[in-house]
Design a protein around this motif. Structure first.
Motif, PDB file in Angstrom:
ATOM      1  N   HIS A 303       0.670  -1.369  -0.330  1.00 14.51           N
ATOM      2  CA  HIS A 303      -0.337  -0.297  -0.302  1.00 14.51           C
ATOM      3  C   HIS A 303       1.253   1.210   0.047  1.00 14.51           C
ATOM      4  CE1 HIS A 303      -3.510   2.902   0.519  1.00 14.51           C
ATOM      5  NE2 HIS A 303      -2.706   3.221   1.641  1.00 14.51           N
ATOM      6  N   PHE A 304       1.128   2.742  -1.360  1.00 13.87           N
ATOM      7  CA  PHE A 304       1.498   3.253  -1.062  1.00 13.87           C
ATOM      8  C   PHE A 304       0.624   4.239  -0.484  1.00 13.87           C
ATOM      9  CE2 PHE A 304       3.966   0.297  -3.975  1.00 13.87           C
ATOM     10  CZ  PHE A 304       4.904   0.984  -4.000  1.00 13.87           C
ATOM     11  N   GLU A 305       1.574   5.951   0.006  1.00 11.15           N
ATOM     12  CA  GLU A 305       0.546   6.481   0.293  1.00 11.15           C
ATOM     13  C   GLU A 305       1.332   7.758  -0.266  1.00 11.15           C
ATOM     14  OE1 GLU A 305      -1.595   8.250   4.238  1.00 11.15           O
ATOM     15  OE2 GLU A 305      -0.411   6.575   4.762  1.00 11.15           O
ATOM     16  N   ILE A 325       5.033   3.024   2.752  1.00 15.35           N
ATOM     17  CA  ILE A 325       4.533   2.744   2.561  1.00 15.35           C
ATOM     18  C   ILE A 325       4.789   1.126   2.938  1.00 15.35           C
ATOM     19  CG2 ILE A 325       5.225   0.630   0.420  1.00 15.35           C
ATOM     20  CD1 ILE A 325       7.416   3.089  -1.050  1.00 15.35           C
ATOM     21  N   ARG A 326       3.130   0.520   2.713  1.00 13.45           N
ATOM     22  CA  ARG A 326       2.991  -0.885   3.748  1.00 13.45           C
ATOM     23  C   ARG A 326       3.985  -1.700   3.584  1.00 13.45           C
ATOM     24  NH1 ARG A 326       0.636   1.555   8.170  1.00 13.45           N
ATOM     25  NH2 ARG A 326      -0.242   3.597   7.899  1.00 13.45           N
ATOM     26  N   PRO A 328       5.018  -6.450   3.638  1.00 13.54           N
ATOM     27  CA  PRO A 328       5.026  -7.314   4.396  1.00 13.54           C
ATOM     28  C   PRO A 328       5.726  -7.125   5.770  1.00 13.54           C
ATOM     29  CG  PRO A 328       4.458  -8.388   2.219  1.00 13.54           C
ATOM     30  CD  PRO A 328       5.006  -6.488   2.381  1.00 13.54           C
ATOM     31  N   ARG A 329       7.114  -6.606   5.191  1.00 10.95           N
ATOM     32  CA  ARG A 329       8.486  -6.937   6.091  1.00 10.95           C
ATOM     33  C   ARG A 329       8.133  -5.051   7.236  1.00 10.95           C
ATOM     34  NH1 ARG A 329      11.384 -10.616   7.073  1.00 10.95           N
ATOM     35  NH2 ARG A 329      12.967  -9.034   7.452  1.00 10.95           N
ATOM     36  N   GLY A 330       6.662  -4.707   7.395  1.00 12.80           N
ATOM     37  CA  GLY A 330       6.729  -3.456   7.971  1.00 12.80           C
ATOM     38  C   GLY A 330       6.442  -2.101   7.615  1.00 12.80           C
ATOM     39  N   VAL A 331       6.185  -1.749   7.938  1.00  9.96           N
ATOM     40  CA  VAL A 331       5.966   0.087   7.060  1.00  9.96           C
ATOM     41  C   VAL A 331       7.052   1.064   6.817  1.00  9.96           C
ATOM     42  CG1 VAL A 331       5.148   2.644   7.770  1.00  9.96           C
ATOM     43  CG2 VAL A 331       3.685   0.437   7.745  1.00  9.96           C
ATOM     44  N   ILE A 332       7.818   1.179   5.499  1.00 10.46           N
ATOM     45  CA  ILE A 332       8.382   2.091   5.405  1.00 10.46           C
ATOM     46  C   ILE A 332       8.104   3.794   5.387  1.00 10.46           C
ATOM     47  CG2 ILE A 332      10.701   0.596   5.203  1.00 10.46           C
ATOM     48  CD1 ILE A 332      10.151   1.636   2.278  1.00 10.46           C
ATOM     49  N   LEU A 333       9.719   4.930   5.383  1.00 10.36           N
ATOM     50  CA  LEU A 333       8.478   6.177   5.097  1.00 10.36           C
ATOM     51  C   LEU A 333       9.983   6.059   4.060  1.00 10.36           C
ATOM     52  CD1 LEU A 333       8.581   8.192   8.507  1.00 10.36           C
ATOM     53  CD2 LEU A 333       6.808   7.349   6.538  1.00 10.36           C
ATOM     54  N   VAL A 334       9.586   6.680   2.569  1.00 10.64           N
ATOM     55  CA  VAL A 334      10.789   7.022   1.654  1.00 10.64           C
ATOM     56  C   VAL A 334      10.609   8.453   1.726  1.00 10.64           C
ATOM     57  CG1 VAL A 334      11.225   6.850  -0.651  1.00 10.64           C
ATOM     58  CG2 VAL A 334      10.655   4.287   0.705  1.00 10.64           C
ATOM     59  N   GLU A 335      12.280   9.272   1.088  1.00 10.77           N
ATOM     60  CA  GLU A 335      11.864  10.395   0.634  1.00 10.77           C
ATOM     61  C   GLU A 335      12.792  10.988  -0.318  1.00 10.77           C
ATOM     62  OE1 GLU A 335      12.011  14.919   3.048  1.00 10.77           O
ATOM     63  OE2 GLU A 335      12.199  13.414   4.018  1.00 10.77           O
TER      64      GLU A 335
END
Length: 384
Positions: A303-305, A325-326, A328-335
């Protein structure tokens, strides 16, 4: 008199477009079927000219050779070679017939000055200065080159060379893979939509490590250390077929190749329809060399937010430059390392897109690594 480069640019756009009728369709033949045969190396590192489109894509970050591996990068780089099959309505038995075209994009992202240097090239395939060999990765377009050989441990070693007098940069690198190639999806069969043949054969080489030299007209010469990523894909219907409104039709994609600091790697992508909805999503996580965990695939599990956007003053497209981005390995933040990393390639592939360095963190803001973010279709449908 029409100049050679604009004429070839229009020809490339026609070859990349799926909207026109191919020679097969005109003859009443069924669409091409992408082979699902097991991949064999080094042969499948090489070109697949029977398919409509293929690319070899190398991105990465550069640090001063004397700097530490965990420090902030100084630069990012991209070198992408495209091979495009152009079905002629009337085949010509001539080496000058543009049945196969080669295109390439090269770019340097200067993180300190927040500037992007880029160049593009387009030539007919088949002559000495435009070649994509079948036997292995041996690519040449003018003096831009990418060549694979066996390196330490029998894993891949890549030699990369890109030089642009117009853009004011030159980069030469040697990159070594720490593991065998990563076969995306089902043993290298990567779905891109609901149709079984809406797919690519997709091989990645993450966590490439190497050294080389970067020369900038405005910045001098420096020895650099690289952490890089290579993708090799080939396909016949990457974005699906039919009208833009059809449920399997994508107009572009969001893609990330992330080299994480613990030695693992993550691929994330989604294919977007014209209304912004998700046609398909996928990717993978790969454990560090020698660590347990192997490979985990993410088909239809992302899931991309978008959290922030940047509007290009050139194309007027609005690109998300910060994401949650959610996975299966957890939520990450990309900037994005900086926002203005749009590449204007209307003189080759025919459309602008965003391609640049991005940092990765967990939800608490702890740094996880660096990678590249690619976003297409925001400035109009990709003619692929």
């Amino acid at each position: 008199m029409i100049g050679r480069r604009p004429a070839l640019a229009r020809l490339a756009a026609a070859a990349l477009s799926t909207g026109g009728m191919s020679a097969r369709a005109a003859a009443g033949l069924a669409p091409e079927t992408l082979s699902a045969a097991p991949l064999r190396f080094p042969r499948d590192h090489g070109a697949h000219p029977e398919t409509r489109v293929e690319w070899w894509y190398v991105t990465g970050v550069l640090r001063a050779a004397s700097g530490s591996a965990g420090s902030r990068p100084d630069f990012g780089f991209q070198l992408t070679f495209f091979r495009v099959r152009h079905d002629l309505a009337r085949p010509l038995a001539s080496a000058f017939a543009p049945g196969q075209l080669m295109l390439a994009h090269a770019a340097i992202s200067d993180l300190g000055r927040q500037r992007l240097l880029h160049d593009q090239r387009l030539l007919r395939h088949g002559f000495a200065n435009a070649r994509a060999e079948r036997e292995d990765t041996q690519l040449r377009l003018g003096d831009w080159r990418l060549r694979r050989s066996d390196g330490p441990g029998g894993f891949s070693r890549y030699a990369l060379l890109m030089h642009s007098e117009a853009a004011g940069f030159a980069l030469e690198l040697t990159l070594d893979a720490p593991q065998a190639p990563l076969l995306q999806g089902r043993a290298g069969w990567s779905r891109k939509g609901p149709g079984e043949q809406q797919a690519s054969r997709y091989v990645s080489e993450p966590q490439l490590d190497g050294t080389g030299r970067l020369v900038l007209r405005e910045g001098g010469t420096r020895d650099v250390r690289a952490r890089a990523w290579l993708d090799h894909e080939w396909s016949n219907q990457y974005l699906g077929r039919g009208a833009d409104a059809s449920p399997d039709r994508a107009v572009g994609w969001d893609w990330l190749g992330l080299n994480l600091d613990d030695g693992s790697s993550m691929t994330l992508f989604r294919m977007r329809a014209g209304d912004g909805s998700v046609v398909w999503s996928g990717g993978s996580w790969r454990a560090p060399p020698g660590a347990p965990g192997g490979q985990v695939d993410f088909e239809q599990q992302l899931h991309f937010e978008p959290l922030a956007v940047w509007k290009s003053p050139v194309s007027l497209a609005s690109y998300p430059v910060r994401w949650r981005i959610r996975t299966p390995r957890g939520v990450i933040l990309v900037e994005a390392a900086f926002a203005a990393q749009e590449i204007d390639t209307r003189q080759s592939t025919g459309f602008p897109y965003w391609e640049g360095v991005a940092r990765v963190a967990d939800e608490a803001g702890r740094a996880l690594g660096w990678g590249y973010l690619e976003m297409t279709g925001y400035a109009g449908r990709v003619p692929l």
